[in-house]
Design a protein around this motif. Structure first.
Motif, PDB file in Angstrom:
ATOM      1  N   TYR A 264       1.252  -0.977   0.206  1.00 34.01           N
ATOM      2  CA  TYR A 264       0.213   0.068   0.236  1.00 34.01           C
ATOM      3  C   TYR A 264       0.682   1.283  -0.156  1.00 34.01           C
ATOM      4  O   TYR A 264       2.094   1.506   0.744  1.00 34.01           O
ATOM      5  CB  TYR A 264      -1.235   0.072   1.049  1.00 34.01           C
ATOM      6  N   CYS A 265       0.704   2.135  -1.105  1.00 33.52           N
ATOM      7  CA  CYS A 265       1.768   3.832  -1.175  1.00 33.52           C
ATOM      8  C   CYS A 265       0.004   4.772  -1.239  1.00 33.52           C
ATOM      9  O   CYS A 265       0.654   5.471  -2.226  1.00 33.52           O
ATOM     10  CB  CYS A 265       2.692   3.224  -1.945  1.00 33.52           C
ATOM     11  N   GLY A 266      -0.613   4.688  -0.727  1.00 29.67           N
ATOM     12  CA  GLY A 266      -1.355   5.667  -1.091  1.00 29.67           C
ATOM     13  C   GLY A 266      -1.504   7.200  -0.763  1.00 29.67           C
ATOM     14  O   GLY A 266       0.312   7.369   0.104  1.00 29.67           O
ATOM     15  N   THR A 267      -1.660   7.780  -0.681  1.00 28.92           N
ATOM     16  CA  THR A 267      -1.167   9.211  -0.344  1.00 28.92           C
ATOM     17  C   THR A 267      -1.382   9.407   1.109  1.00 28.92           C
ATOM     18  O   THR A 267      -0.406  10.225   1.790  1.00 28.92           O
ATOM     19  CB  THR A 267      -2.467  10.461  -1.001  1.00 28.92           C
ATOM     20  N   ASP A 268      -2.323   8.653   1.648  1.00 29.34           N
ATOM     21  CA  ASP A 268      -1.549   8.686   3.862  1.00 29.34           C
ATOM     22  C   ASP A 268      -1.060   8.235   3.469  1.00 29.34           C
ATOM     23  O   ASP A 268      -0.194   8.462   4.507  1.00 29.34           O
ATOM     24  CB  ASP A 268      -3.120   9.074   4.401  1.00 29.34           C
ATOM     25  N   SER A 269      -0.490   7.332   3.187  1.00 30.25           N
ATOM     26  CA  SER A 269       1.147   6.067   3.487  1.00 30.25           C
ATOM     27  C   SER A 269       2.626   7.530   2.795  1.00 30.25           C
ATOM     28  O   SER A 269       3.590   7.844   4.007  1.00 30.25           O
ATOM     29  CB  SER A 269       1.131   4.748   2.605  1.00 30.25           C
ATOM     30  N   PHE A 270       1.995   7.476   1.773  1.00 32.97           N
ATOM     31  CA  PHE A 270       3.138   9.291   1.490  1.00 32.97           C
ATOM     32  C   PHE A 270       3.601  10.059   2.352  1.00 32.97           C
ATOM     33  O   PHE A 270       4.601  10.640   2.434  1.00 32.97           O
ATOM     34  CB  PHE A 270       2.540   9.642   0.062  1.00 32.97           C
ATOM     35  N   ARG A 271       2.799  10.905   2.815  1.00 34.35           N
ATOM     36  CA  ARG A 271       2.431  12.006   3.767  1.00 34.35           C
ATOM     37  C   ARG A 271       2.789  11.600   5.022  1.00 34.35           C
ATOM     38  O   ARG A 271       2.667  12.190   5.907  1.00 34.35           O
ATOM     39  CB  ARG A 271       0.864  12.597   3.657  1.00 34.35           C
ATOM     40  N   THR A 383      -5.870  -3.684   6.567  1.00 35.94           N
ATOM     41  CA  THR A 383      -7.087  -3.005   6.638  1.00 35.94           C
ATOM     42  C   THR A 383      -6.796  -1.848   6.158  1.00 35.94           C
ATOM     43  O   THR A 383      -8.747  -1.061   6.036  1.00 35.94           O
ATOM     44  CB  THR A 383      -7.286  -2.925   8.455  1.00 35.94           C
ATOM     45  N   HIS A 384      -6.217  -1.262   5.019  1.00 37.22           N
ATOM     46  CA  HIS A 384      -6.569   0.342   4.506  1.00 37.22           C
ATOM     47  C   HIS A 384      -7.243   0.060   3.395  1.00 37.22           C
ATOM     48  O   HIS A 384      -7.381  -0.997   2.370  1.00 37.22           O
ATOM     49  CB  HIS A 384      -5.319   1.069   3.546  1.00 37.22           C
ATOM     50  N   ILE A 385      -9.131   0.338   3.111  1.00 38.27           N
ATOM     51  CA  ILE A 385     -10.185   0.547   2.338  1.00 38.27           C
ATOM     52  C   ILE A 385      -9.628   0.051   1.043  1.00 38.27           C
ATOM     53  O   ILE A 385      -9.642  -0.280  -0.432  1.00 38.27           O
ATOM     54  CB  ILE A 385     -11.402   1.355   2.436  1.00 38.27           C
ATOM     55  N   ALA A 386      -8.325   1.046   0.326  1.00 34.87           N
ATOM     56  CA  ALA A 386      -8.240   1.847  -0.965  1.00 34.87           C
ATOM     57  C   ALA A 386      -7.306   0.354  -1.206  1.00 34.87           C
ATOM     58  O   ALA A 386      -6.986   0.497  -2.502  1.00 34.87           O
ATOM     59  CB  ALA A 386      -6.925   3.009  -1.368  1.00 34.87           C
ATOM     60  N   ASN A 387      -6.531  -0.442  -0.126  1.00 35.15           N
ATOM     61  CA  ASN A 387      -5.490  -2.064  -0.945  1.00 35.15           C
ATOM     62  C   ASN A 387      -6.343  -2.837  -1.175  1.00 35.15           C
ATOM     63  O   ASN A 387      -6.509  -4.674  -1.179  1.00 35.15           O
ATOM     64  CB  ASN A 387      -4.994  -2.818   0.089  1.00 35.15           C
ATOM     65  N   PHE A 388      -7.763  -2.905  -1.565  1.00 32.46           N
ATOM     66  CA  PHE A 388      -8.969  -3.240  -1.849  1.00 32.46           C
ATOM     67  C   PHE A 388     -10.081  -2.949  -2.808  1.00 32.46           C
ATOM     68  O   PHE A 388      -9.492  -1.779  -3.493  1.00 32.46           O
ATOM     69  CB  PHE A 388      -9.847  -4.185  -0.709  1.00 32.46           C
ATOM     70  N   SER A 389     -10.422  -4.006  -3.895  1.00 31.25           N
ATOM     71  CA  SER A 389     -11.457  -3.579  -4.541  1.00 31.25           C
ATOM     72  C   SER A 389     -12.349  -2.702  -4.798  1.00 31.25           C
ATOM     73  O   SER A 389     -13.149  -3.152  -2.981  1.00 31.25           O
ATOM     74  CB  SER A 389     -12.144  -4.496  -5.456  1.00 31.25           C
ATOM     75  N   VAL A 390     -12.823  -1.732  -5.536  1.00 37.11           N
ATOM     76  CA  VAL A 390     -14.433  -0.991  -4.883  1.00 37.11           C
ATOM     77  C   VAL A 390     -15.479  -1.775  -5.240  1.00 37.11           C
ATOM     78  O   VAL A 390     -16.015  -2.627  -6.346  1.00 37.11           O
ATOM     79  CB  VAL A 390     -14.240   0.043  -6.112  1.00 37.11           C
ATOM     80  N   PRO A 391     -16.454  -1.444  -4.396  1.00 39.52           N
ATOM     81  CA  PRO A 391     -17.442  -2.245  -4.017  1.00 39.52           C
ATOM     82  C   PRO A 391     -18.351  -2.211  -5.843  1.00 39.52           C
ATOM     83  O   PRO A 391     -18.593  -0.915  -5.944  1.00 39.52           O
ATOM     84  CB  PRO A 391     -18.478  -1.787  -3.213  1.00 39.52           C
ATOM     85  N   VAL A 392     -18.979  -3.078  -6.370  1.00 36.20           N
ATOM     86  CA  VAL A 392     -20.020  -2.418  -7.283  1.00 36.20           C
ATOM     87  C   VAL A 392     -20.554  -1.040  -7.413  1.00 36.20           C
ATOM     88  O   VAL A 392     -20.062  -1.225  -8.854  1.00 36.20           O
ATOM     89  CB  VAL A 392     -20.884  -4.126  -7.990  1.00 36.20           C
ATOM     90  N   ASP A 393     -21.152  -1.300  -6.326  1.00 39.53           N
ATOM     91  CA  ASP A 393     -22.232   0.321  -6.159  1.00 39.53           C
ATOM     92  C   ASP A 393     -21.999   1.268  -5.240  1.00 39.53           C
ATOM     93  O   ASP A 393     -22.595   0.910  -4.809  1.00 39.53           O
ATOM     94  CB  ASP A 393     -23.904  -0.206  -7.116  1.00 39.53           C
ATOM     95  N   PRO A 394     -20.972   1.965  -5.431  1.00 36.96           N
ATOM     96  CA  PRO A 394     -20.875   2.500  -3.722  1.00 36.96           C
ATOM     97  C   PRO A 394     -21.562   3.412  -3.654  1.00 36.96           C
ATOM     98  O   PRO A 394     -21.732   3.120  -2.894  1.00 36.96           O
ATOM     99  CB  PRO A 394     -19.359   3.557  -4.214  1.00 36.96           C
ATOM    100  N   SER A 395     -22.653   3.795  -4.433  1.00 42.68           N
ATOM    101  CA  SER A 395     -24.040   4.079  -4.513  1.00 42.68           C
ATOM    102  C   SER A 395     -25.101   3.482  -3.070  1.00 42.68           C
ATOM    103  O   SER A 395     -25.446   4.843  -2.174  1.00 42.68           O
ATOM    104  CB  SER A 395     -24.641   5.387  -5.726  1.00 42.68           C
ATOM    105  N   LEU A 396     -24.891   2.434  -3.213  1.00 41.82           N
ATOM    106  CA  LEU A 396     -25.782   1.903  -1.604  1.00 41.82           C
ATOM    107  C   LEU A 396     -24.873   1.983  -0.832  1.00 41.82           C
ATOM    108  O   LEU A 396     -25.680   1.407   0.628  1.00 41.82           O
ATOM    109  CB  LEU A 396     -25.570   0.692  -2.221  1.00 41.82           C
ATOM    110  N   ILE A 397     -23.404   2.445  -0.961  1.00 47.91           N
ATOM    111  CA  ILE A 397     -23.011   2.648   1.003  1.00 47.91           C
ATOM    112  C   ILE A 397     -23.441   4.005   1.124  1.00 47.91           C
ATOM    113  O   ILE A 397     -23.468   4.864   1.268  1.00 47.91           O
ATOM    114  CB  ILE A 397     -21.375   2.513   0.537  1.00 47.91           C
ATOM    115  N   ILE A 398     -23.373   4.355   2.649  1.00 48.36           N
ATOM    116  CA  ILE A 398     -24.282   5.254   3.665  1.00 48.36           C
ATOM    117  C   ILE A 398     -23.456   4.958   4.909  1.00 48.36           C
ATOM    118  O   ILE A 398     -23.791   3.946   5.794  1.00 48.36           O
ATOM    119  CB  ILE A 398     -25.619   4.902   4.347  1.00 48.36           C
ATOM    120  N   ILE A 399     -22.405   5.505   5.198  1.00 48.96           N
ATOM    121  CA  ILE A 399     -21.144   5.702   6.137  1.00 48.96           C
ATOM    122  C   ILE A 399     -21.539   6.478   7.175  1.00 48.96           C
ATOM    123  O   ILE A 399     -22.480   7.619   6.960  1.00 48.96           O
ATOM    124  CB  ILE A 399     -19.959   6.055   5.711  1.00 48.96           C
TER     125      ILE A 399
END
Length: 460
Positions: A264-271, A383-399
């Protein structure tokens, strides 16, 4: 936004330590991280769990408004990584609360357990039974590995003994959730969705990334990664840093082999060199004395400014191949013998940054920072969400998030809206504990709204 005083006070009342035995076996960490590469890609792991995976119903309890089915199955993780699960955790147990009368369709929501949520009574009482009454929705409660009937005999309450235990739990729950979704689908239930509170919400998010169809997801009081939970949140106080530092200093396998597996080397890892070190506790020896609203989020010192200047100079390059990094070996006392410059980012660079702390700061301080950065690296990897596939339809996600959550820091972490652009985030006033105690009704409403959204888009 500050952090909840109730969150800080509640954590002070709990005396248990986390990860008392350290990082876990290096060989187990290697196997888990290799497996993460497989389950992190939905296209590659679509056939890992057969659709007819065997499930057994052991007992059915008849209640006034519902039936409670108690069942079990063998965790698929035992087939893929034999021996990594404790013996007690191999058998996955669940309760399926089914209304006697359906209002429309036959909807089921799978609830994964949060930290400390042993057995089923808490989720059954606070979520599942009210959902039967309010909406006629069924709930399936899966028991986490290391909890309840699945708790190792030598584990104290909810205190995972090893850092690797959290990753084993996550890998098991991803596969076990797929087993249950296939079974529910085969039995004719629809629509299907997943939820969870705190750690349960995060595990549900990871599980949904593997499901090949649109599915409602409602993670409550969770965010993008567990790394901030154990490095800058109030739970960082409960971590047994002394043992982690000692093991990290004694075994070069962590810096010479395991760190090379961290992708994992996303922007939060880079920063991390600039933001993460700034937000981390100043000394693990004095964690109990910290004023978190000040020390964890706002404290500035010449030492930290100096660190940020160094990290700004070294964090300008892109990550290259693992072979471009030469990390200095340490002697048995943990003192650096060699260092080298690299043009890379992510956990590799973070480790180099930790090693570059001046000798005047002391070898103890340097080892603390190395262990902290290694913790962030391994936590982000699994555990970083960005290290996994994006769900098929993110519009169904309510956090559903708490504005003043001291357990799930959002500072310096990529937002879920960035990773899942179409998802919705609802913010509640207060912190983690108050939301858990008093906002369950809002969690349930978010579930109903997500299912309604699914039916509007996909009802034939």
């Amino acid at each position: 936004m500050g952090v909840s005083r109730l969150d800080v006070l509640y954590r002070k009342l709990l005396l248990t330590k986390l990860f008392i035995q350290g990082w876990g076996k290096p060989e187990d960490l290697k196997r888990i991280f290799e497996f993460r590469k497989l389950i992190g890609n939905r296209e590659r792991c679509g056939d890992l769990v057969p659709k007819d995976y065997p499930i057994f119903i052991d007992k059915v309890e008849d209640q006034t408004d519902c039936k409670i089915h108690n069942g079990h199955f063998i965790s698929p993780l035992e087939h893929f990584l034999p021996g990594v699960l404790p013996t007690e955790s191999i058998k996955a147990r669940f309760q399926f609360i089914v209304p006697k009368k359906w209002k429309r369709h036959r909807p089921v929501c799978i609830h994964l357990a949060g930290t400390g949520d042993h057995f089923f009574w808490r989720r059954r009482t606070l979520m599942a039974r009210p959902m039967v009454k309010e909406s006629g929705m069924a709930s399936l409660l899966l028991e986490n590995p290391y909890y309840g009937y699945r708790k190792p005999k030598d584990q104290l309450r909810s205190s995972l003994k090893n850092v690797s235990d959290l990753f084993v739990m996550g890998g098991a729950l991803i596969l076990e959730s797929a087993v249950l979704l296939h079974w529910l689908e085969k039995e004719g239930f629809w629509p299907l969705g997943m939820t969870g509170i705190s750690m349960g919400g995060h595990m549900a998010s990871l599980a949904v990334t593997n499901w090949p169809k649109p599915i409602p997801l409602i993670p409550c009081l969770s965010w993008t990664t567990a790394s901030s939970v154990f490095t800058t949140g109030v739970l960082s106080r409960a971590v047994n840093w002394r043992e982690l530092e000692k093991q990290y200093a004694a075994h070069t396998v962590y810096e010479e082999e395991i760190i090379n597996m961290l992708e994992y080397c996303g922007t939060d890892s880079f920063r991390m060199g600039q933001e993460f070190v700034k937000n981390s506790p100043g000394s693990f020896d004095n964690l109990s004395d910290l004023d978190l609203t000040h020390d964890l989020f706002n404290l500035r010192s010449p030492e930290r400014d100096q660190m940020e200047l160094r990290s700004s100079a070294t964090c300008s390059g892109r990550r290259t191949s693992d072979s471009s990094l030469l990390i200095g070996r340490r002697d048995r006392d943990g003192f650096d013998q060699t260092q080298s410059a690299v043009s890379s980012s992510g956990p590799h660079l973070d480790m180099l940054h930790a090693k570059s702390i001046t000798r005047g700061s002391g070898q103890r301080h340097s080892l603390q920072r190395e262990s902290l950065c290694f913790m962030k690296g391994v936590m982000d990897e699994f555990t970083h969400i960005a290290n996994f596939s994006v769900p098929v339809d993110p519009s169904l996600i309510i956090i559903v998030q708490a504005k003043e959550d001291a357990y799930i820091p959002r500072t310096g972490v990529r937002s879920l809206q960035e990773i899942w652009p179409e998802c919705e985030v609802r913010y509640l006033n207060g912190g983690h504990i108050s939301a858990y105690l008093f906002k369950q009704g809002l969690f349930r409403q978010a579930i109903y709204d997500s299912y309604d959204r699914f039916l509007q888009k996909y009802s034939s």
